[in-house]
Design an enzyme around this catalytic site. Structure first.
Site, PDB file in Angstrom:
ATOM      1  N   ASP A 116      -1.703  -1.818  10.261  1.00  0.00           N
ATOM      2  CA  ASP A 116      -1.963  -1.600   9.046  1.00  0.00           C
ATOM      3  C   ASP A 116      -2.614  -2.848   8.520  1.00  0.00           C
ATOM      4  O   ASP A 116      -2.926  -3.101   7.320  1.00  0.00           O
ATOM      5  CB  ASP A 116      -0.460  -1.515   8.161  1.00  0.00           C
ATOM      6  CG  ASP A 116      -0.094  -0.115   8.188  1.00  0.00           C
ATOM      7  OD1 ASP A 116      -0.896   0.878   8.722  1.00  0.00           O
ATOM      8  OD2 ASP A 116       0.905   0.184   7.934  1.00  0.00           O
ATOM      9  N   LYS A 143       0.804  -1.414  -0.073  1.00  0.00           N
ATOM     10  CA  LYS A 143      -0.070   0.191  -0.007  1.00  0.00           C
ATOM     11  C   LYS A 143       0.919   1.266   0.101  1.00  0.00           C
ATOM     12  O   LYS A 143       1.968   1.148   0.222  1.00  0.00           O
ATOM     13  CB  LYS A 143      -0.935   0.064   1.346  1.00  0.00           C
ATOM     14  CG  LYS A 143      -0.237   0.049   2.638  1.00  0.00           C
ATOM     15  CD  LYS A 143       0.130   1.532   2.896  1.00  0.00           C
ATOM     16  CE  LYS A 143       1.136   1.361   4.562  1.00  0.00           C
ATOM     17  NZ  LYS A 143       1.984   2.568   4.653  1.00  0.00           N
TER      18      LYS A 143
HETATM   19  O1  C5P Z   1       0.632  -1.171  14.788  1.00  0.00           O
HETATM   20  P1  C5P Z   1       1.961  -1.475  14.660  1.00  0.00           P
HETATM   21  O2  C5P Z   1       2.809  -2.446  15.472  1.00  0.00           O
HETATM   22  O3  C5P Z   1       2.268  -1.892  13.186  1.00  0.00           O
HETATM   23  O4  C5P Z   1       2.856  -0.014  14.842  1.00  0.00           O
HETATM   24  C1  C5P Z   1       4.196   0.038  14.868  1.00  0.00           C
HETATM   25  C2  C5P Z   1       4.554   1.366  15.625  1.00  0.00           C
HETATM   26  O5  C5P Z   1       4.154   2.250  15.091  1.00  0.00           O
HETATM   27  C3  C5P Z   1       3.932   1.216  17.120  1.00  0.00           C
HETATM   28  O6  C5P Z   1       4.745   0.543  18.322  1.00  0.00           O
HETATM   29  C4  C5P Z   1       3.629   2.878  17.339  1.00  0.00           C
HETATM   30  O7  C5P Z   1       4.957   3.147  17.881  1.00  0.00           O
HETATM   31  C5  C5P Z   1       3.663   3.379  16.105  1.00  0.00           C
HETATM   32  N1  C5P Z   1       2.232   3.688  15.587  1.00  0.00           N
HETATM   33  C6  C5P Z   1       1.739   4.884  16.275  1.00  0.00           C
HETATM   34  N2  C5P Z   1       0.334   4.995  16.000  1.00  0.00           N
HETATM   35  C7  C5P Z   1      -0.182   4.300  14.945  1.00  0.00           C
HETATM   36  C8  C5P Z   1       0.395   3.154  14.346  1.00  0.00           C
HETATM   37  C9  C5P Z   1       1.630   3.106  14.908  1.00  0.00           C
HETATM   38  O8  C5P Z   1       2.084   5.464  17.277  1.00  0.00           O
HETATM   39  N3  C5P Z   1      -1.640   4.754  14.762  1.00  0.00           N
END
Ligand code: C5P
Length: 297
Positions: A142, A17
């Site tokens: 995501d 994406k």
């Molecule tokens: O959800 P995911 O593990 O993919 O996110 C990776 C990192 O990105 C999280 O640990 C967080 O620090 C940051 N993040 C965030 N806010 C979001 C998505 C991701 O702070 N909405």
């Protein structure tokens, strides 16, 4: 999304994406950031083979850049479902990695989404989309979008999705510079006060609905550029090069470092691609991922 092939039980495409807009509305009490982002699937795909059998859960890949243990989001996805349904059987997951790693293109998330979808079918578990989205959100922000596909406005952590109509077909050149970026570190370094101009999502959505490619391009904006460009000025240089090559606009995707240029036609994108290919090892000519054009059935 699936088709039987000779040497595996299921072969699936897992599309990358790009974020056409990305706004951060504030920091949440759970440590995540509140988002309003338009995500769009492109036809740069990993291929996932799932094969039932044996006693273990195993991940392998043609890429040495991804982990093959519990750190791998596809592994996590399989583990989550197997625990939920107390599956005792083994599964071999092979990931043909084509999407650059640590690039802001949701490569790991789309592999995980595809494994959730694939296991549901392969083992006849009968989960509906809502259940899959819920499991996906537990793996990563995501993952729900990657399950839903197409184009969507994503809010909350990224898991509150509003699907958009198909919109104009987009033709892009992607450039991934020769380094990776940690999403976590970019979000941690983000400061709202450093943002000069936030995305105007309503204006973007109006342009999208009108098939107005000029204003779609105009309204592309990603506030995380304030962090990634400061730390990696090469991202700004790539944006300039894409603009100089005829792009209507150029933007970093997600937390970066991949930059994409959006072009008025496939021909223009093709010309720019030739140019960027000479300068960068990881340059890609891509278009919107259309479900109807899927190669996995
Ligand atoms: O959800 P995911 O593990 O993919 O996110 C990776 C990192 O990105 C999280 O640990 C967080 O620090 C940051 N993040 C965030 N806010 C979001 C998505 C991701 O702070 N909405």
């Amino acid at each position: 999304m699936n088709y039987p092939c000779q040497d595996c039980s299921q072969c699936l495409e897992a599309p990358a994406k790009v974020n056409l807009t990305l706004d951060i509305l504030g920091k949440r009490t759970d440590g995540y950031h509140e988002l309003a982002t338009v995500m769009h699937q492109i036809n740069l795909v990993d291929r996932i083979n799932l094969k039932r059998g044996g006693t273990e859960l195993r991940v392998s890949s043609n890429s040495a850049l991804i982990p093959v243990d519990e750190e791998n989001l596809a592994y996590k996805a399989a583990q989550l479902i197997f625990e939920k349904f107390a599956v005792r059987e083994g599964l071999q997951i092979y990931i043909e990695k084509n999407i650059p790693v640590g690039a802001g293109l949701a490569g790991g998330s789309t592999d995980a989404a595809t494994v959730l979808y694939g296991i549901n079918h392969l083992f006849g578990l009968g989960m509906g989309l809502e259940t899959l989205l819920d499991l996906g959100a537990r793996i990563g922000s995501d993952v729900p979008f990657c399950l839903l596909g197409g184009t969507a406005l994503a809010c909350g952590r990224g898991e509150i999705l509003t699907p958009l109509t198909e919109g104009p077909p987009l033709h892009m050149v992607l450039v991934k510079p020769d380094f990776q970026i940690s999403t976590r570190e970019v979000y941690q370094a983000f400061r709202l006060e450093k943002v000069n101009k936030s995305p105007d999502n309503p204006a973007f959505l109006a342009a999208w609905r009108n098939y107005d490619i000029i204003n779609v391009a105009q309204e592309m904006n990603n506030v995380l550029e304030t962090v990634s460009i400061e730390e990696h000025p090469e991202i700004a240089l790539i944006k300039q090069q894409l603009l100089a090559s005829g792009a209507l606009n150029a933007l970093m995707s997600g937390s970066g470092p991949t930059v994409f240029g959006l072009y008025a036609s496939l021909e223009e994108a093709g010309r720019a691609f030739k140019n960027m290919q000479d300068k960068y090892k990881e340059a890609f000519l891509v278009s919107s991922y259309r479900r109807s054009e899927r190669h996995d059935g």
